[in-house]
Design a protein around this motif. Structure first.
Motif, PDB file in Angstrom:
ATOM      1  N   GLN A 269       4.537  74.791  10.951  1.00  0.00           N
ATOM      2  CA  GLN A 269       3.473  74.407  11.863  1.00  0.00           C
ATOM      3  C   GLN A 269       2.965  75.645  12.595  1.00  0.00           C
ATOM      4  OE1 GLN A 269       5.079  71.328  14.455  1.00  0.00           O
ATOM      5  NE2 GLN A 269       4.574  69.736  12.954  1.00  0.00           N
ATOM      6  N   ARG A 271       1.589  76.858  15.946  1.00  0.00           N
ATOM      7  CA  ARG A 271       1.574  76.401  17.331  1.00  0.00           C
ATOM      8  C   ARG A 271       1.044  77.520  18.229  1.00  0.00           C
ATOM      9  NH1 ARG A 271       7.575  73.503  17.612  1.00  0.00           N
ATOM     10  NH2 ARG A 271       7.243  72.042  15.881  1.00  0.00           N
ATOM     11  N   ASP A 273      -1.221  78.270  21.996  1.00  0.00           N
ATOM     12  CA  ASP A 273      -1.722  77.692  23.244  1.00  0.00           C
ATOM     13  C   ASP A 273      -3.231  77.505  23.191  1.00  0.00           C
ATOM     14  OD1 ASP A 273       0.837  77.654  24.294  1.00  0.00           O
ATOM     15  OD2 ASP A 273       0.650  79.644  25.191  1.00  0.00           O
ATOM     16  N   TYR A 288      -4.097  75.426  13.705  1.00  0.00           N
ATOM     17  CA  TYR A 288      -3.226  74.353  14.185  1.00  0.00           C
ATOM     18  C   TYR A 288      -2.666  73.519  13.042  1.00  0.00           C
ATOM     19  CZ  TYR A 288      -8.181  72.875  14.315  1.00  0.00           C
ATOM     20  OH  TYR A 288      -9.523  72.695  14.034  1.00  0.00           O
ATOM     21  N   PRO A 290      -0.388  71.309  11.082  1.00  0.00           N
ATOM     22  CA  PRO A 290       0.761  70.475  11.433  1.00  0.00           C
ATOM     23  C   PRO A 290       1.883  70.563  10.409  1.00  0.00           C
ATOM     24  CG  PRO A 290      -0.936  69.134  10.437  1.00  0.00           C
ATOM     25  CD  PRO A 290      -1.493  70.531  10.521  1.00  0.00           C
ATOM     26  N   ALA A 331      -7.409  68.925  21.168  1.00  0.00           N
ATOM     27  CA  ALA A 331      -6.035  69.141  21.636  1.00  0.00           C
ATOM     28  C   ALA A 331      -5.125  67.944  21.373  1.00  0.00           C
ATOM     29  CB  ALA A 331      -6.033  69.491  23.119  1.00  0.00           C
ATOM     30  N   GLU A 332      -5.558  66.756  21.744  1.00  0.00           N
ATOM     31  CA  GLU A 332      -4.709  65.574  21.578  1.00  0.00           C
ATOM     32  C   GLU A 332      -4.463  65.280  20.106  1.00  0.00           C
ATOM     33  OE1 GLU A 332      -4.600  60.811  22.786  1.00  0.00           O
ATOM     34  OE2 GLU A 332      -6.220  62.109  23.514  1.00  0.00           O
ATOM     35  N   ARG A 335      -1.875  67.828  18.775  1.00  0.00           N
ATOM     36  CA  ARG A 335      -0.506  67.499  19.196  1.00  0.00           C
ATOM     37  C   ARG A 335       0.022  66.285  18.450  1.00  0.00           C
ATOM     38  NH1 ARG A 335      -2.668  68.769  24.412  1.00  0.00           N
ATOM     39  NH2 ARG A 335      -3.090  66.552  24.763  1.00  0.00           N
ATOM     40  N   ARG A 338       1.069  67.184  14.849  1.00  0.00           N
ATOM     41  CA  ARG A 338       2.367  67.865  14.771  1.00  0.00           C
ATOM     42  C   ARG A 338       3.513  66.856  14.828  1.00  0.00           C
ATOM     43  NH1 ARG A 338       0.877  72.208  19.413  1.00  0.00           N
ATOM     44  NH2 ARG A 338      -0.480  73.603  18.184  1.00  0.00           N
TER      45      ARG A 338
END
Length: 420
Positions: A269, A271, A273, A288, A290, A331-332, A335, A338
């Motif tokens: 993944q 990851r 910020d 990003y 996953p 963003a959501e 996340r 992942r």
């Protein structure tokens, strides 16, 4: 405004299409000398990505190239009995809109969607990006762009040049996967045949429009087991991981030294910020991922490309406003993808005999139940289904139709590459 996109896989061509629709001038650079036709594996498009594809006018072509896989036979290690599964029921229970398609077919369809409006440069890659947009290439002359987007996958070159080396952002989930192409001697048509053991799963499937078949290997492994440039070592790892699982799998492994198309990597993944810096941003797996083969990264990349183009249009190309808005919008979903990938890996690569039994019997139960109960059960037990069914994309204003563009090649340093 001139925008350079690195990568002509999935996210790159989708982004290029929508950017041109919004009036931007787009160049796509791709390291491969031609559009990739390396075999690849089947990928999933869920509801948000299918809706975007429909807006692009390419959904009929995608549906024509659907794999047509609707049945699955599961063999558990150490048992002779198999479990037959109705995949069409599982697919319908998983998502209200879903299609499985070969990755190379999907890439070709997306590339064709804007081929006349985008400058494509094959056989080249970026070597340097300055803060003011000056870009150097391996082969072509330097050029200046207003923005640069890395859509160049898990091992992104643009990410490395802009943010630093890959290990800073790449996290292994403790598994690896391999894909190979082999003759479809079993005559698979609409069927997936998988063998499951503790810490390892192998499956063979065909597609109704392909003459050959694909085998996907998933197995538990040490972190960062990719050996990206050592193909003989990759094949040795596969043989060691799957030895003795089943005679069918042994026959698949025998094709490793004869296959014309082979891919291997660790499931990692990305990851970060944030995935924007100055005039550079990342989209899809570059920013990003996953985790390939387990996290729905294809749909995530399609949605990300669409949102990035729309946010740039909404701000008239002001990247200082558009890039943060793009990251907030995604963003959501990132996340959630992942988390869904980690959950899917635990299911697809069980780490105990009980997990092996649960995978086979769970699939049988869901396919045996009526549609309503099976849909409810699957949504309660899979994060992937909940994620993709709940993802909503802003209804951005429709863009105007773009003007016609040009297509370029790395070996054509004349007017095409120097234009603009």
């Amino acid at each position: 405004m001139r925008i350079l996109v690195s990568g002509a896989g999935i996210a790159g061509p989708v982004l290029a299409y929508w950017l041109t629709r919004h009036g931007f001038s787009v160049t796509v650079v791709e390291r491969a000398p031609t559009p990739r036709r390396t075999g690849g594996h089947a990928v999933d498009l869920f509801r948000p990505a299918m809706n975007i594809s429909e807006k692009m006018g390419v959904l009929p072509r995608i549906e024509e190239r659907a794999t047509g896989t609707n049945r699955m036979t599961v063999y558990r290690e150490g048992t002779r009995r198999s479990v037959r599964v109705d995949l069409s029921k599982i697919f319908s229970a998983t998502s209200d809109r879903h299609i499985e398609v070969m990755r190379d077919d999907l890439s070709e369809i997306y590339c064709d969607a804007a081929r006349d409006d985008v400058e494509y440069i094959f056989g080249d890659s970026i070597t340097a990006i300055s803060p003011d947009g000056d870009v150097r290439f391996e082969n072509a002359a330097p050029r200046r762009f207003d923005l640069v987007v890395g859509a160049d996958g898990l091992h992104s070159n643009v990410r490395r040049l802009t943010f630093g080396d890959e290990p800073r952002f790449s996290t292994s989930i403790g598994a690896s996967f391999g894909v190979l192409t082999l003759p479809n001697t079993s005559g698979l048509d609409g069927e997936l045949s998988i063998h499951v053991g503790v810490g390892r799963t192998a499956g063979m499937y065909g597609a109704r429009h392909l003459r050959d078949a694909r085998v996907l290997f998933l197995f538990r492994s040490e972190p960062e087991l990719g050996h990206h440039h050592d193909v003989p070592r990759q094949k040795e790892l596969l043989r060691s991981a799957f030895e003795g699982l089943h005679p069918d799998v042994d026959r698949w492994l025998d094709e490793l030294d004869r296959t014309q198309a082979f891919y291997f990597d660790s499931i990692t993944q990305v990851r970060m910020d944030n995935w924007s810096r100055g005039r550079v941003t990342l989209v899809g797996d570059a920013g990003y991922s996953p985790g390939p083969a387990v996290g729905g990264s294809t749909s995530l990349g399609v949605v990300g490309a669409y949102v990035l183009a729309a946010e740039l249009a909404r701000t008239d190309g002001d990247h200082e406003r558009a890039f943060p808005a793009y990251e907030r919008a995604m963003a959501e979903y990132v996340r959630g993808s992942r988390a869904a990938a980690l959950s899917a890996a635990k299911t697809l690569i069980p780490n105990s005999r009980l997990g092996v039994h649960g995978l086979a019997q769970g699939a049988r139960l869901i396919s045996a139940l009526p549609a309503g109960p099976s849909r409810a059960l699957l949504r309660l037990t899979t994060k992937t289904a909940r994620l993709h069914n709940s993802m909503n994309v802003d209804d951005y204003p429709p863009p105007p139709k773009p003007s016609r563009g040009r297509v370029g090649r790395a070996d054509d340093p004349g007017g095409r590459l120097g234009a603009g």
